[in-house]
Design a protein around this motif. Structure first.
Motif, PDB file in Angstrom:
ATOM      1  N   LEU A 166       0.828  -1.211   0.000  1.00 10.96           N
ATOM      2  CA  LEU A 166       0.000   0.000   0.000  1.00 10.96           C
ATOM      3  C   LEU A 166       0.864   1.263   0.000  1.00 10.96           C
ATOM      4  O   LEU A 166       0.542   2.260  -0.652  1.00 10.96           O
ATOM      5  N   MET A 167       1.951   1.220   0.749  1.00 11.14           N
ATOM      6  CA  MET A 167       2.823   2.387   0.866  1.00 11.14           C
ATOM      7  C   MET A 167       3.839   2.460  -0.270  1.00 11.14           C
ATOM      8  O   MET A 167       4.687   3.355  -0.285  1.00 11.14           O
ATOM      9  N   MET A 168       3.762   1.499  -1.202  1.00  3.78           N
ATOM     10  CA  MET A 168       4.676   1.450  -2.346  1.00  3.78           C
ATOM     11  C   MET A 168       6.130   1.424  -1.883  1.00  3.78           C
ATOM     12  O   MET A 168       7.013   1.985  -2.539  1.00  3.78           O
ATOM     13  N   ASN A 169       6.353   0.760  -0.766  1.00  6.28           N
ATOM     14  CA  ASN A 169       7.702   0.672  -0.186  1.00  6.28           C
ATOM     15  C   ASN A 169       8.372  -0.585  -0.745  1.00  6.28           C
ATOM     16  O   ASN A 169       8.422  -1.635  -0.102  1.00  6.28           O
ATOM     17  N   ASN A 170       8.883  -0.475  -1.955  1.00  2.79           N
ATOM     18  CA  ASN A 170       9.323  -1.657  -2.700  1.00  2.79           C
ATOM     19  C   ASN A 170      10.567  -2.323  -2.120  1.00  2.79           C
ATOM     20  O   ASN A 170      10.712  -3.547  -2.203  1.00  2.79           O
ATOM     21  N   GLN A 171      11.466  -1.554  -1.545  1.00  4.18           N
ATOM     22  CA  GLN A 171      12.663  -2.152  -0.943  1.00  4.18           C
ATOM     23  C   GLN A 171      12.280  -3.077   0.210  1.00  4.18           C
ATOM     24  O   GLN A 171      12.816  -4.181   0.347  1.00  4.18           O
ATOM     25  N   PRO A 209       4.801  12.920   6.398  1.00  2.00           N
ATOM     26  CA  PRO A 209       5.278  13.589   5.176  1.00  2.00           C
ATOM     27  C   PRO A 209       6.362  12.801   4.456  1.00  2.00           C
ATOM     28  O   PRO A 209       6.423  12.799   3.220  1.00  2.00           O
ATOM     29  N   GLU A 210       7.198  12.114   5.228  1.00  2.00           N
ATOM     30  CA  GLU A 210       8.283  11.353   4.610  1.00  2.00           C
ATOM     31  C   GLU A 210       7.727  10.214   3.769  1.00  2.00           C
ATOM     32  O   GLU A 210       8.226   9.929   2.671  1.00  2.00           O
ATOM     33  N   MET A 211       6.680   9.560   4.288  1.00  2.00           N
ATOM     34  CA  MET A 211       6.068   8.480   3.521  1.00  2.00           C
ATOM     35  C   MET A 211       5.392   9.013   2.267  1.00  2.00           C
ATOM     36  O   MET A 211       5.411   8.362   1.214  1.00  2.00           O
ATOM     37  N   LEU A 212       4.808  10.210   2.348  1.00  2.00           N
ATOM     38  CA  LEU A 212       4.210  10.822   1.154  1.00  2.00           C
ATOM     39  C   LEU A 212       5.265  11.033   0.080  1.00  2.00           C
ATOM     40  O   LEU A 212       5.025  10.805  -1.106  1.00  2.00           O
ATOM     41  N   LYS A 213       6.454  11.487   0.503  1.00  2.00           N
ATOM     42  CA  LYS A 213       7.550  11.678  -0.447  1.00  2.00           C
ATOM     43  C   LYS A 213       7.955  10.344  -1.069  1.00  2.00           C
ATOM     44  O   LYS A 213       8.240  10.255  -2.269  1.00  2.00           O
ATOM     45  N   ASN A 214       7.987   9.287  -0.246  1.00  2.00           N
ATOM     46  CA  ASN A 214       8.373   7.968  -0.759  1.00  2.00           C
ATOM     47  C   ASN A 214       7.382   7.469  -1.803  1.00  2.00           C
ATOM     48  O   ASN A 214       7.765   6.887  -2.824  1.00  2.00           O
ATOM     49  N   ILE A 215       6.085   7.685  -1.530  1.00  2.82           N
ATOM     50  CA  ILE A 215       5.063   7.254  -2.488  1.00  2.82           C
ATOM     51  C   ILE A 215       5.194   8.034  -3.789  1.00  2.82           C
ATOM     52  O   ILE A 215       5.118   7.468  -4.892  1.00  2.82           O
ATOM     53  N   ALA A 250       8.139  -6.461  -6.885  1.00  4.18           N
ATOM     54  CA  ALA A 250       8.901  -5.389  -6.225  1.00  4.18           C
ATOM     55  C   ALA A 250      10.235  -5.165  -6.921  1.00  4.18           C
ATOM     56  O   ALA A 250      10.705  -4.025  -7.063  1.00  4.18           O
ATOM     57  N   LEU A 251      10.866  -6.243  -7.362  1.00  2.40           N
ATOM     58  CA  LEU A 251      12.150  -6.114  -8.064  1.00  2.40           C
ATOM     59  C   LEU A 251      11.980  -5.366  -9.385  1.00  2.40           C
ATOM     60  O   LEU A 251      12.833  -4.551  -9.768  1.00  2.40           O
ATOM     61  N   LEU A 252      10.868  -5.626 -10.078  1.00  3.35           N
ATOM     62  CA  LEU A 252      10.605  -4.901 -11.325  1.00  3.35           C
ATOM     63  C   LEU A 252      10.408  -3.413 -11.057  1.00  3.35           C
ATOM     64  O   LEU A 252      10.907  -2.565 -11.803  1.00  3.35           O
ATOM     65  N   LYS A 253       9.708  -3.102  -9.966  1.00  5.44           N
ATOM     66  CA  LYS A 253       9.467  -1.694  -9.646  1.00  5.44           C
ATOM     67  C   LYS A 253      10.746  -0.977  -9.215  1.00  5.44           C
ATOM     68  O   LYS A 253      10.845   0.241  -9.332  1.00  5.44           O
ATOM     69  N   THR A 254      11.706  -1.729  -8.711  1.00  6.03           N
ATOM     70  CA  THR A 254      13.005  -1.127  -8.356  1.00  6.03           C
ATOM     71  C   THR A 254      14.023  -1.314  -9.484  1.00  6.03           C
ATOM     72  O   THR A 254      15.219  -1.091  -9.287  1.00  6.03           O
TER      73      THR A 254
END
Length: 703
Positions: free
Chosen positions: A493-498, A687-693, A524-528
């Protein structure tokens, strides 16, 4: 039946002159130190030797001793590890023994001596031996059983250094001599010293510390003993065989001589041989014996001896039929077990419930569960099964009623967690939290507590707090799969692919045969943009777990991201040859043409795929084509259809964001990020998670 046994005479006597040993304190060159303890009473005249920690079924020796006081004593030998007690016993008189005879528990023990490998011994597994009056042993046994302390009554009294020797008094007069047995656990013979008149004056237990020299000639003199015995007593165990193998041989011997036994003995023979076959996995042989035993029982008068095992036979035969897939017969046998009386444990009820539940016949399963509650109100399994069935039927209120019984009546605190799961399914979050807090008070905390707390916050969409609880659950138990699964859900959900890669690694470790972990990791590997590693995961799934068309498409995406057009085209051709999913083939072919810049051919294939099946993948791939070729109007039109069909799709957000970036519309891009967060992560105020997304949306490839 009458049976005569030939016994080597020397086996009935000690291998050494213990009278001389007691006088000289030496045996076969070994010096012994002698210790006498304070006198103890043997009022009953019955003497026994037993393990201080395991004393169920202890029997006194056959020989009767003079009532009165006797002196416990020990003889120790020096070893490399210090002194060890080699012998211990009781002295009833100062008169020397003229002969030392093997101590028997009953006259039939002589039969054991017919076989050289067998013997008459007392087992001492703990290494601590008690010697004394049989009445004192019974009082000691009652004291141990009545003790409410966390430790055994002997724990603070004995030393396990191999040289324990003392008198243990049980309240008043009863007392026992207590000794450590040589090197520790073992089985030891005892010998009775008889004076010139044949009266017992001594008993000694040999702890096998000193090896006896072999006789110059093998003894040959034998004595004959005739006994009126049951046929099963004739069989002597073969030490080369296991317990079950010996039982099979023993009861086969009885069955082969069925003309000499009554129905009850034959019934026991078939049932016990069947049980041994069952134990070693010979199911067909076990089942045949169970049926034969039941046939005898059904034709015999229903005495207590027959009924004692009858319900077990039905239950065991039912279990085998269940394992063999003979469901109807299994149910018949379990019903018979219940009718005979499933009074010892709840196996027949539980098996019937499971069989009906497996058939999705929940009405019948609940009926049996209700009968179980009625017939066995003191059995927690009755309420456990009822709760599980109601939960499976999504009747969570009734499930909670049964879990409350388990919690309140049976103090089953883990039932709180099951109750919490039901409350969560009904969105009764405040009650679920209250129950969790009660569980924490009773049990402190563990992975189950933190997982349920994390799941509660997940259902409330408080993802940050959920994540924190799940990390604590993972610290408690990194192999609890539900925790890993929910961590994957939140990081997705948070698009935290790592982090997705990390959790997918753990999932693959725990479930190497499941496609889920490999699939998550590949995505996840494709997204990174680690396409080479993604290819390995997708190929592993195809080769070892599932060759579904969706994985062929994923393989095409990975090869294209790796700029390996040749392998991508091979994957497309394989899809075409399979011919099982034309829409997936067209989609994959369109991806290849898009990557090569052949937009007209790509559009032909991708529109055909979307016309055949309006999936998220087909919408996003067509959007990616129009974005890549700069056709904003068509891209916007497809996006509108995409949003209408899948309004909360993260693929839609990714496609719309890509188009906004392509057109330089930063306001639109930021609006999409905010829309995604408000829809999928409403409680996220980081805010940091918003930046990550936002960063993930900017860098994530559309394919």
């Amino acid at each position: 039946m009458k049976k005569t046994f030939e016994i080597i005479e020397s086996r009935l006597y000690a291998k050494a002159d213990y009278t001389q040993m007691l006088e000289t304190k030496k045996l076969f060159g070994f010096a012994l130190s002698y210790t006498e303890l304070e006198k103890i009473p043997v009022a009953s005249g019955a003497v026994c030797v037993f393990d201080a920690y395991e004393h169920a079924g202890v029997k006194p020796f056959l020989q009767k001793f003079p009532a009165g006081d006797c002196t416990p004593y020990a003889l120790s030998v020096q070893t490399s590890l210090g002194e060890r007690i080699a012998f211990a016993g009781l002295k009833f008189s100062d008169k020397p023994a003229k002969v030392w005879k093997l101590a028997l528990f009953d006259e039939h023990d002589v039969i054991k001596l017919a076989q050289e490998s067998d013997s008459v011994v007392s087992a001492v597994n703990s290494g601590i031996v008690c010697v004394g009056d049989f009445v004192a042993m019974r009082e000691y046994d009652a004291l141990v059983k009545s003790s409410i302390d966390d430790y055994h009554v002997m724990d603070m009294a004995v030393s396990f250094d191999g040289n324990t020797a003392f008198v243990y008094r049980i309240g008043g007069a009863p007392a026992l001599g207590v000794f450590s047995s040589g090197w520790g656990d073992g089985s030891y013979p005892a010998y009775i010293g008889l004076d010139e008149n044949g009266s017992p004056v001594n008993i000694i237990c040999d702890f096998n510390m000193i090896e006896y020299p072999k006789p110059a000639e093998k003894p040959s003199k034998t004595l004959s003993f005739a006994f009126d015995i049951n046929i099963e007593q004739i069989y002597r165990n073969d030490p080369r065989l296991s317990v079950d193998e010996n039982n099979i041989a023993k009861w086969s011997f009885v069955i082969e001589n069925e003309s000499e036994v009554d129905n009850l003995t034959l019934y026991k023979a078939y049932s016990r041989r069947g049980n041994s076959y069952h134990n070693i996995g010979k199911l067909e042989a076990a089942l045949a014996d169970y049926y034969k035993a039941l046939a005898i029982a059904e034709q015999s008068e229903k005495s207590g001896d027959f009924r004692t095992r009858e319900w077990t036979l039905y239950d065991n035969a039912g279990a085998i039929n269940k394992e063999l897939g003979n469901t109807a017969e299994a149910k018949r046998l379990f019903e018979k077990a219940r009718s005979v009386g499933d009074s010892f444990y709840s196996g027949a009820y539980l098996n019937l419930i499971d069989l009906y539940a497996e058939e999705k016949n929940y009405e019948k399963a609940l009926s049996v569960a209700a009968e179980m509650v009625r017939d066995r109100p003191g059995d927690p399994n009755a309420y456990m099964k009822s709760a599980e069935l109601y939960a499976a039927l999504e009747n969570y209120e009734k499930a909670i009623e049964n879990y409350d019984v388990l919690i309140d009546r049976f103090a089953w605190q883990e039932g709180i967690l099951e109750k919490v799961s039901c409350l969560l399914m009904m969105s009764r979050y405040d009650e679920a939290l209250e129950s969790l807090e009660a569980y924490a008070v009773e049990n402190k905390t563990n992975e189950f507590y933190y997982y349920n707390l994390g799941f509660l916050e997940y259902k409330r969409r408080n993802y940050r707090r959920s994540y924190e609880s799940l990390l604590k659950a993972f610290e408690y138990n990194s192999e609890f799969l539900p925790t890993v699964h929910l961590l994957i859900e939140i990081d997705d959900l948070m698009m935290n692919n790592q982090m997705l890669v990390k959790w997918a690694d753990k999932y693959v470790e725990l479930r190497p045969q499941s496609e889920f972990g490999y699939n998550v990791r590949a995505g996840a590997l494709l997204k990174t943009r680690n396409a080479a590693a993604a290819v390995k995961d997708i190929e592993y799934i195809i080769d070892n777990i599932s060759d579904a068309p969706v994985y062929a498409r994923a393989l095409v995406c990975a090869h294209l991201q790796n700029r390996d057009f040749s392998r991508a085209q091979k994957a497309v051709k394989r899809l075409r040859r399979q011919g099982v999913a034309p829409d997936v083939y067209n989609d994959a072919a369109g991806l290849v043409y898009t990557a090569k810049g052949k937009f007209a051919k790509a559009e032909k294939h991708l529109t055909a795929a979307l016309d055949a099946a309006e999936t998220e993948e087909h919408f996003s791939d067509l959007c990616a084509l129009y974005t890549a070729c700069g056709d904003r109007q068509k891209a916007a039109a497809v996006l509108e259809r995409f949003q209408n069909e899948f309004p909360s799709s993260d693929r839609y957000i990714a496609c719309a964001a890509a188009l906004a970036l392509k057109t330089g519309d930063s306001d639109r891009f930021n609006s999409l990020v905010n829309d995604y967060v408000s829809a999928a992560l409403p409680a996220l105020d980081d805010p940091e998670m918003l930046k990550n997304i936002a960063a993930s949306l900017k860098t994530s490839p559309l394919i």
